[in-house]
Design a protein around this motif. Sequence first.
Motif, mmCIF file in Angstrom:
data_model
loop_
_atom_site.group_PDB
_atom_site.id
_atom_site.type_symbol
_atom_site.label_atom_id
_atom_site.label_comp_id
_atom_site.label_asym_id
_atom_site.label_seq_id
_atom_site.Cartn_x
_atom_site.Cartn_y
_atom_site.Cartn_z
ATOM 1 N N ASN A 265 -89.217 -48.441 -14.123
ATOM 2 C CA ASN A 265 -89.435 -49.670 -13.359
ATOM 3 C C ASN A 265 -88.148 -50.173 -12.706
ATOM 4 N N SER A 266 -87.009 -49.905 -13.349
ATOM 5 C CA SER A 266 -85.737 -50.361 -12.775
ATOM 6 C C SER A 266 -85.451 -49.661 -11.451
ATOM 7 N N PHE A 267 -85.808 -48.372 -11.364
ATOM 8 C CA PHE A 267 -85.616 -47.648 -10.105
ATOM 9 C C PHE A 267 -86.547 -48.194 -9.026
ATOM 10 N N ILE A 268 -87.808 -48.418 -9.399
ATOM 11 C CA ILE A 268 -88.771 -48.951 -8.424
ATOM 12 C C ILE A 268 -88.306 -50.313 -7.930
ATOM 13 N N LEU A 269 -87.824 -51.156 -8.854
ATOM 14 C CA LEU A 269 -87.326 -52.476 -8.460
ATOM 15 C C LEU A 269 -86.128 -52.346 -7.520
ATOM 16 N N LYS A 270 -85.258 -51.368 -7.777
ATOM 17 C CA LYS A 270 -84.093 -51.160 -6.901
ATOM 18 C C LYS A 270 -84.550 -50.827 -5.482
ATOM 19 N N VAL A 271 -85.540 -49.954 -5.352
ATOM 20 C CA VAL A 271 -86.062 -49.602 -4.025
ATOM 21 C C VAL A 271 -86.685 -50.831 -3.363
ATOM 22 N N VAL A 272 -87.405 -51.631 -4.146
ATOM 23 C CA VAL A 272 -88.005 -52.859 -3.626
ATOM 24 C C VAL A 272 -86.910 -53.809 -3.128
ATOM 25 N N GLN A 273 -85.847 -53.929 -3.888
ATOM 26 C CA GLN A 273 -84.747 -54.818 -3.497
ATOM 27 C C GLN A 273 -84.067 -54.333 -2.222
ATOM 28 N N ILE A 274 -83.897 -53.020 -2.109
ATOM 29 C CA ILE A 274 -83.299 -52.461 -0.895
ATOM 30 C C ILE A 274 -84.148 -52.811 0.321
ATOM 31 N N LEU A 275 -85.454 -52.658 0.191
ATOM 32 C CA LEU A 275 -86.351 -52.961 1.306
ATOM 33 C C LEU A 275 -86.435 -54.451 1.597
ATOM 34 N N SER A 276 -86.262 -55.264 0.568
ATOM 35 C CA SER A 276 -86.379 -56.714 0.746
ATOM 36 C C SER A 276 -85.201 -57.301 1.494
ATOM 37 N N SER A 277 -84.076 -56.612 1.448
ATOM 38 C CA SER A 277 -82.865 -57.141 2.074
ATOM 39 C C SER A 277 -82.894 -56.935 3.593
ATOM 40 N N GLU A 278 -82.738 -58.016 4.321
ATOM 41 C CA GLU A 278 -82.712 -57.913 5.778
ATOM 42 C C GLU A 278 -81.420 -57.268 6.259
ATOM 43 N N GLN A 279 -80.418 -57.168 5.388
ATOM 44 C CA GLN A 279 -79.150 -56.543 5.768
ATOM 45 C C GLN A 279 -79.180 -55.025 5.629
ATOM 46 N N SER A 280 -80.228 -54.490 4.983
ATOM 47 C CA SER A 280 -80.307 -53.034 4.814
ATOM 48 C C SER A 280 -80.470 -52.367 6.178
ATOM 49 N N PRO A 281 -79.597 -51.401 6.511
ATOM 50 C CA PRO A 281 -79.710 -50.740 7.817
ATOM 51 C C PRO A 281 -80.968 -49.886 7.914
ATOM 52 N N ILE A 282 -81.329 -49.539 9.133
ATOM 53 C CA ILE A 282 -82.580 -48.819 9.381
ATOM 54 C C ILE A 282 -82.580 -47.456 8.696
ATOM 55 N N ASN A 283 -81.422 -46.755 8.705
ATOM 56 C CA ASN A 283 -81.404 -45.420 8.101
ATOM 57 C C ASN A 283 -81.553 -45.472 6.586
ATOM 58 N N MET B 262 -92.950 -55.530 -6.940
ATOM 59 C CA MET B 262 -92.953 -56.268 -5.679
ATOM 60 C C MET B 262 -93.039 -57.775 -5.919
ATOM 61 N N ARG B 263 -93.732 -58.167 -6.976
ATOM 62 C CA ARG B 263 -93.881 -59.594 -7.278
ATOM 63 C C ARG B 263 -92.546 -60.229 -7.679
ATOM 64 N N LYS B 264 -91.597 -59.395 -8.100
ATOM 65 C CA LYS B 264 -90.277 -59.922 -8.469
ATOM 66 C C LYS B 264 -89.414 -60.162 -7.241
ATOM 67 N N GLU B 265 -89.792 -59.583 -6.121
ATOM 68 C CA GLU B 265 -89.070 -59.780 -4.860
ATOM 69 C C GLU B 265 -90.076 -60.239 -3.814
ATOM 70 N N ARG B 266 -90.322 -61.534 -3.766
ATOM 71 C CA ARG B 266 -91.373 -62.085 -2.912
ATOM 72 C C ARG B 266 -91.133 -61.823 -1.427
ATOM 73 N N ARG B 267 -89.878 -61.515 -1.085
ATOM 74 C CA ARG B 267 -89.571 -61.320 0.330
ATOM 75 C C ARG B 267 -89.978 -59.940 0.835
ATOM 76 N N LEU B 268 -90.344 -59.064 -0.060
ATOM 77 C CA LEU B 268 -90.583 -57.679 0.366
ATOM 78 C C LEU B 268 -91.652 -57.577 1.447
ATOM 79 N N LEU B 269 -92.854 -58.077 1.146
ATOM 80 C CA LEU B 269 -93.942 -57.957 2.123
ATOM 81 C C LEU B 269 -93.583 -58.640 3.430
ATOM 82 N N GLU B 270 -92.942 -59.793 3.335
ATOM 83 C CA GLU B 270 -92.550 -60.513 4.546
ATOM 84 C C GLU B 270 -91.589 -59.678 5.385
#
Length: 784
Positions: free
Chosen positions: A192-210, A265-273
């Motif tokens: 779950n920690s890995f999945i959460l890390k991927v979710v956090q990466i996607l949730s960040s608007e600063q993450s570059p496109i690549n 995903m519920r731990k990072e509410r910004r993901l879907l947005e």
Amino acid sequence: MSSDVSAEGGSRRPTTPTLANPQTNGKSSHTKAGLVPTNNVTTKEGLTVRTRIEPSLSVDDVIRQLCISLKLKDPPAVYALRDENDELVTNDNLRKKIKGKVNLKLVNAPAIEAAEIVEKLGGASDAKLGLALTSLRKLIREEQFANEFLQRDGLRELMEVINSAHGNILAYALTAMQNLMELDYGWANLGNSFILKVVQILSSEQSPINVCRPATAILKKLVEADPSSASGQNAGHAPSTSKGPSSPPPGSVYRYGFDVVFEQMRKERRLLETVVNRLGSADTTMALYSMMLINSLLAHASDPRWDEFIAELERLNVRKAVIRLMSSHTIEDLTSCILDFQANMVRVTFRKKTTLVEPDFEPLHNQALQFIWEKSKIQEEREDAITPIKWRKLGFETEDIGHEFREVGVLGLDCLKYFVEKDPDYWAKVVQEQLSRSAERRCPIGKASNEVTDLLAEHWAIYAPGYSTSTTFQPFFLNFHKVHSLALHFFLRMWNESGASTDDFPRLVALTRSQVKVALKRENIRPWHEVEQEFLESEYRAVRDRQMQELEMEDDIMSKIPIRNLRAKLYKESYEFVRQQRIHCLLEGAWFMNGIPLATTVPRDTMRRPTRPWRFLRLDAGLKYLHYVDSAVKFPVRKGLEDLTERIEIAMISEVATGTCAPFPHIQRDQADIPLGASSPMLASPLSFSLLSTTGGSLADQIAPDQARWADWTDGLNMLRRDGGHVASQETELFVQALTEIGLKIKLLDLSGERVDIPSGLVAGPPPGNSDFFFSDLAYDAPA
């Protein structure tokens, strides 16, 4: 046999090694002076050797004999063969490489490469780490390398890099993980920690496109790797029971799924947005990946989380974002994904329509109803000490509000709530205006709202999940609530302008049905303001005259509820019939021309005629693999799969894109719809299609010989997908509609011949007064 062996330094060897089966002692009836070598092999030192390789040899034998011939000190186990494109030579493709006289390289074995890369992942500098990850993301797709990499605990090292890296290093690491997850093993221990890390990466608007691209693909793969997806993959394990699917066997990657991912995903509410916002990205690939992730979540959403997930998507106005994509100029690559989204929204709409309104058990239903009531600004009354007069004041027939929504379910409740929310003052005004009239002159607003909802569901064929045949964009369907609001406004206006009474309700419903057909025609190209104009400005007399002309051409019987229900049943049967027919075509197999992807960077005038321009494709009986063979000419292919040496896994096909490739120049084709010649522009054939993988690359680029085969295969492959995909051809769409209409007319022949009167609706009788009865099975034996 004498021949030259050259190296970069100009050194020469006197003879050409002949690599033959050990049983022949290096000799055969064909080994004689002047025999032409089959392949050039280049060593790590740069020495190029002209060799003759017997096709009967295994790769291990070839390497062993090369080591002996070249007097290499290291054991054969540390070497492997690759071609000029760095593709690993295996026993499966060795004969193909020999036949094509491909230049080969003697390189480090996968075990050596894996050990070196794992070591660099553990503590190399950023420069060396970047080079290691660049190699890893390419090599990890190879089964031999992947096995060695996993045995050396490479997965843990890769996850450590993902947890700590940033920028390009993180992008390379995520891409390597994405490519590893194309295999159906090796990633069963992602926590779950890995999945959460991927979710956090996607949730960040600063993450570059690549970085976002592979992260999105990883999350999509995890969503799809649920235990139910393993059906057929793990034969022999315990089947599912009534208590739910059986737990995955040890080592199975099918242990994640929607619930596991959504919990993080519920731990990072910004993901879907953030994902929805990326639908508007200027980078088409980023928008494509985001669209595919949303589609995957929609297709796999589980019952316990379904309401929460759909409500969140609706709050983020994902429909509006997709409608914007429909009108964008970068739409070509997104067409298939948008049609998939439409099909998913048909499923969502159908589920809402069939979900009962239960205010006593569902707090959200009760809140919606209370909102509608409060905004009406009227007071509840009582018919007597027991019977209230509440919902009847809003135009419903009874006080059993759950029963009133039985035909349209939560969809009808949502539509009415939206109508009230849009203009609460207008809602209160209309309700009070109707109550000021005599009972027979009042417009039953609540009943009208539900009827309009049912009309729109019928118009867009919301008959069952997975039965969407639309081949064009439907932006108005994605605006279902807004169209409902316009149509209900139209109904109320027609009621007032015609001076209708209670008995005229069926006539007003028919009038509204006619207007819906006119206002929503040519939906994929019609601007929204014309729809508003049709509903808000059309005069009663003009609408009535047009409807009368329509009635002269069609029987009123077709609009009755039992006939509409029969049409819905026949539609589903017709769709399933066509689906089986299309899949049967895939099982039979067919010849196609190999095409050039339009995205290729090679100039058309420099392309040579391919040695094998034709490809025969056939689906296996298990519906899991698409087997094929490339050939210089068409030949009679035997039944079965013996002639088909290559295969594509159906699960790897994420999209069937159409109009994506052009023919090679100077190829004699069966069709004449595309310009010939090397100087001709690169124009996509309308009969072309590509099978795109989860990584965005193409698994196959084909051109069908005719429209019928193109329709059979593009729709057949789409219908094979777990989420049902979408119909791509008008042939299939019209075929389903024609079968439905023919079946309906045949069913009606019996009724019309017997002059049976079809009621507009059926009223259930009163319930039994007691329980002193039983149901007969009606299975009477004939008297002896």
